[in-house]
Design an enzyme around this catalytic site. Structure first.
Site, PDB file in Angstrom:
ATOM      1  N   GLU A 128       7.058   6.753  12.418  1.00 15.54           N
ATOM      2  CA  GLU A 128       6.742   6.769  10.978  1.00 15.54           C
ATOM      3  C   GLU A 128       7.097   8.109  10.345  1.00 15.54           C
ATOM      4  O   GLU A 128       7.546   8.156   9.195  1.00 15.54           O
ATOM      5  CB  GLU A 128       5.245   6.496  10.762  1.00 15.54           C
ATOM      6  N   THR A 181       9.367   5.110   0.616  1.00  8.19           N
ATOM      7  CA  THR A 181       8.026   5.667   0.798  1.00  8.19           C
ATOM      8  C   THR A 181       8.035   7.166   0.486  1.00  8.19           C
ATOM      9  O   THR A 181       7.132   7.680  -0.190  1.00  8.19           O
ATOM     10  CB  THR A 181       7.545   5.436   2.242  1.00  8.19           C
TER      11      THR A 181
HETATM   12  N1  HSE Z   1      -0.086   4.860   3.188  1.00  7.38           N
HETATM   13  C1  HSE Z   1       1.344   4.890   3.048  1.00  7.38           C
HETATM   14  C2  HSE Z   1       1.689   5.172   1.601  1.00  7.38           C
HETATM   15  C3  HSE Z   1       1.897   3.577   3.489  1.00  7.38           C
HETATM   16  O1  HSE Z   1       1.086   4.531   0.740  1.00  7.38           O
HETATM   17  O2  HSE Z   1       2.530   6.011   1.334  1.00  7.38           O
HETATM   18  C4  HSE Z   1       3.382   3.470   3.426  1.00  7.38           C
HETATM   19  O3  HSE Z   1       3.739   2.170   3.843  1.00  7.38           O
END
Ligand code: HSE
Length: 307
Positions: A128, A181
């Site tokens: 990630e 993201t």
């Molecule tokens: N918690 C992360 C975000 C998840 O919202 O950036 C990304 O899939």
């Protein structure tokens, strides 16, 4: 065991109020992966079907996560990985997490399970970090543990599995726009007001209580995000319309799935989830944006072997 084929699920992170800490695994959408032991040491991604992603181990989230687990193991051989991607990259339903979590889960099986679930979450988080620049665990944890999960703490890492009420269904629409993201994290504020904090942790506690008590109304009341959604909503055309339409269709609550652009609703029962899907489709048909749509049960198992 010399090789294993697995299903690795899509996941919804944040679940409205729980930015970076809450997540759930979906049953009806996920990737397939085949992992094989080799005599030659190292990790090789030999095939990726369905998406144009890097085969180079150090540039691939599955490759990086696989290296993370192998570096901590006694195993002297190597691993080959084939991935059939069904979750689109940048869709907001945990595409990178499925690859990273799938790789570490399968390798742990091939090595006779030397590692705990928590250790697997840590290894998968390295994938990630490559994908989004931040090692968040709210997608890889539900992929690995199944159901709903809470990352109670990142340091030290502490992941809790939460009860899944059996009638809960998710509807997810993926409007065909890409939101990275890393970009949708950059626009967030780094501080919040105490007033917003109070509202937010009230809802996180309410959602967890609702899930354990199987109190669908409480779950619905708690699916509110005062911090992240108001900022990210502007990246998703039609978001406010979808929220309104899904509420009218009977959804318990609706929010951004992970960092978007997918939008999810939770509903009690499949019939309502179908009505919610219809309402979502109408919004995007009206504004003229293509979409993929999924209706899914919550996947209590997480990753599992397939034939
Ligand atoms: N918690 C992360 C975000 C998840 O919202 O950036 C990304 O899939």
């Amino acid at each position: 065991m010399e090789q294993i084929k697995i299903f690795s699920p899509a996941t919804i992170a944040n679940i409205s109020c729980g930015f970076d800490v809450l997540g759930l695994a979906l049953a009806s959408i996920g990737d397939e992966m085949l992992l094989r032991k080799t005599e030659k040491p190292g990790v090789r991604i030999t095939k990726i079907l369905g998406q144009n992603l890097p085969l180079e181990t150090s540039q691939n989230v599955a490759g990086v996560a696989a290296l993370a687990i192998l570096n901590e193991s006694d195993y002297q051989g190597g691993i080959e990985i084939e991935i059939t991607k069904r979750i689109k990259a940048g869709s907001g339903i945990g595409s990178s997490a499925a690859s990273a979590a799938g790789a570490v889960w399968a390798i742990n099986q091939l090595l006779n399970k030397p590692f705990t679930e928590l250790e697997l979450v840590k290894f998968a988080m390295e994938g990630e970090a490559l994908a989004s620049g931040v090692a968040h665990a709210d997608n890889v944890a539900p992929a690995l543990l199944g159901g709903f999960t809470l990352v109670r703490s990142y340091d030290p890492l502490d992941v809790i599995k939460i009860n899944t009420p059996s009638e809960l269904h998710a509807t997810v629409i993926h409007p065909q726009i890409e939101v990275k993201t890393s970009d949708s994290r950059k626009i967030l504020k780094t501080t919040i007001s105490l007033k917003d904090g109070v509202k937010q942790w009230g809802n996180v506690g309410g959602l967890i209580a609702g899930l354990f008590l199987e109190d669908y109304e409480l779950i619905g009341r708690s699916l509110v995000d005062h911090i992240v959604e108001p900022i990210r909503a502007m990246l998703i055309p039609g978001f406010n319309e979808v929220k309104m339409a899904t509420k009218n269709a009977g959804a318990l609550g609706t929010g951004i799935s992970g960092s978007g652009p997918s939008i999810f609703s939770l509903s009690k029962g499949e019939k309502t989830a179908e009505k919610v899907a219809q309402a979502m489709k109408e919004v995007y048909t009206t504004i003229g944006v293509d979409y993929d749509i999924y209706i899914s049960k919550i996947n209590k198992k997480g990753i599992y072997p397939i034939e």
